[in-house]
Design an enzyme around this catalytic site. Structure first.
Site, PDB file in Angstrom:
ATOM      1  N   ARG A  37      51.635 -18.889  75.720  1.00 55.47           N
ATOM      2  CA  ARG A  37      51.328 -18.952  77.150  1.00 55.47           C
ATOM      3  C   ARG A  37      52.168 -20.015  77.864  1.00 55.47           C
ATOM      4  NH1 ARG A  37      44.786 -17.476  77.431  1.00 55.47           N
ATOM      5  NH2 ARG A  37      45.185 -15.242  77.296  1.00 55.47           N
ATOM      6  N   LYS A 198      34.571  -1.122  68.123  1.00 51.77           N
ATOM      7  CA  LYS A 198      33.460  -0.381  68.711  1.00 51.77           C
ATOM      8  C   LYS A 198      33.860   0.479  69.903  1.00 51.77           C
ATOM      9  CE  LYS A 198      29.793  -3.533  67.280  1.00 51.77           C
ATOM     10  NZ  LYS A 198      28.641  -4.327  67.717  1.00 51.77           N
ATOM     11  N   GLY A 355      42.963  -8.275  73.496  1.00 55.89           N
ATOM     12  CA  GLY A 355      42.244  -8.520  72.237  1.00 55.89           C
ATOM     13  C   GLY A 355      43.143  -8.924  71.083  1.00 55.89           C
ATOM     14  N   GLY A 378      41.562  -9.997  78.708  1.00 58.72           N
ATOM     15  CA  GLY A 378      40.626  -9.290  79.589  1.00 58.72           C
ATOM     16  C   GLY A 378      41.281  -8.641  80.785  1.00 58.72           C
TER      17      GLY A 378
END
Length: 398
Positions: A37, A198, A355, A378
């Site tokens: 970053r 998931k 993620g 996100g």
């Protein structure tokens, strides 16, 4: 893209530029463990500084929830930032008020200063207009170079853009141009690879992608839920059996939208979830009752690779298997390297992010070989879901 202004539209000489950056870097034992970053913001900082701007950095660190927590002070980032930038970076122990005003006033053109954690103020995350006005007093223009925080309507991401002339920094610009090539106006055919554990956490994503891509590859634990919904026995694999109806609806909707869903045809299964566990390759129709699927198999990889060969645009979120453990990283690595080879040959535009995806691409050695790998987490996911990003929308002309 002409929807927002970039540094090409700004003469920063002599101006005080408030630059929102992402310095929310991972740390362990007082050391930064991943400099990505910081490295990403260097082009913007060097350009502004080199053109004689006074560069004032705004950032958050951690989740102090409006409290002043010394362990979440940005002061600890200064040495690494100074080293990476190759010139001194000053620090002010506040991001508004007299302390900040005096520190900014003391700057000479070309100098860089980092202000204290914006989230030490509860008004930051509430996008408080008073805090925004106080912060805006510090500068002449606002530059947002933190796409990773663009899904939040905070003072330092959205509020300032409403009060000062607003521009996208080079990292923000690169991210938005990559995203436009990925889903905004992509070259067809378009493939999306979606992995992860998931289905429940990716429902919005799947709903949006079905209407925008030609092929949707589903891997990771998510694939088990779809295979079970087709009546296959997935043994002890991670599976959300209660989402079988949802999975069937998704497959029906995909068919209605001419979106081909590609599920694994074979699997690498093991009896225990650990690195180098005893494993075997089986058809997805023959998963043993006492085994769990930890990766997609070689036939599945061959299928994905053959589909990729005819693809022009790839958007990737989530690994195909338990990539953090050998040998269950093979499908993710092989597919990522194939995508990288096609990208290098000029045949594919490839955008990955969100993620575990960055870690998976770096593990495969292709972090710098795809068209763009987003570190935004996100924000990248919400963009893939088709949701508005306040920090980006605020940069667009009214």
């Amino acid at each position: 893209m002409s929807k927002f202004k970039t540094l090409d539209d700004l003469d920063p000489s002599g101006k005080t530029c408030l630059v929102r950056v992402d310095l929310n870097v991972p740390m362990a034992d007082g050391q930064i463990t991943d400099m990505t970053r910081i490295d990403r913001i260097l082009p913007t900082l060097r350009e502004l500084s080199g053109k004689g701007a006074k560069v004032v950095l705004l950032a958050h660190f951690g989740r102090p929830k409006g409290q002043i927590l010394p362990e979440l002070s940005l002061r600890q980032i200064v040495p690494a930032l100074t080293h990476a930038l190759g010139k001194p970076v000053a620090f002010a122990a506040d991001c508004v008020g007299e302390t900040a005003q005096q520190a900014v006033a003391a700057l000479v053109p070309g100098e860089v200063i980092l202000l204290e954690n914006t989230r030490f103020y509860p008004g930051e995350e509430k996008n408080d207009p008073d805090l925004a006005r106080q912060m805006a007093k510090l500068g002449d223009v606002f530059i947002n170079d933190a796409f990773s925080a663009a899904h939040r309507a905070h003072v330092s991401t959205e509020g300032l853009a409403r009060l000062l002339p607003a521009y996208a920094g080079r990292t923000m610009q690169a991210e938005l141009e990559a995203l436009e090539a990925g889903l905004g106006n992509p070259a067809a055919p378009v493939m999306a690879i979606v992995g992860g554990a998931k289905v429940s956490s990716k429902l919005d994503l799947l709903q949006n992608l079905m209407t925008k891509v030609d092929m949707l590859v589903i891997g990771g634990g998510m694939a088990n839920t779809f295979l079970a919904a087709q009546g296959k026995d997935v043994g002890k694999s991670l599976c959300e059996h209660d989402l079988a109806d949802t999975a069937r609806r998704i497959m029906d909707t995909a068919a209605e939208n001419d979106c081909e869903i590609i599920l694994p045809v074979d699997a690498v299964v093991a009896r225990e979830f650990k690195a180098n566990a005893a494993h075997e390759i089986v058809s997805v129709d023959r998963i043993p009752g006492d085994a769990m699927m930890l990766d997609v198999g070689p036939d599945s990889v061959a299928l994905i690779r053959s589909k990729l060969d005819g693809t022009r645009t790839l958007v990737w979120n989530g690994p195909l298997g338990a990539f953090e453990m050998e040998p269950f990283d093979k499908a993710t690595v092989a597919t990522a390297r194939h995508a990288a080879a096609l990208t290098s040959a000029g045949a594919l535009t490839s955008v990955a992010g969100g993620g575990d995806t960055v870690a998976a691409m770096n593990h495969a050695g292709v972090g710098d070989k795809l068209s763009y790998v987003s570190t935004a987490g996100g924000a990248f996911l919400e963009w893939m879901e088709g949701k508005p990003l306040p920090g980006v929308d605020a940069l667009k002309p009214a």
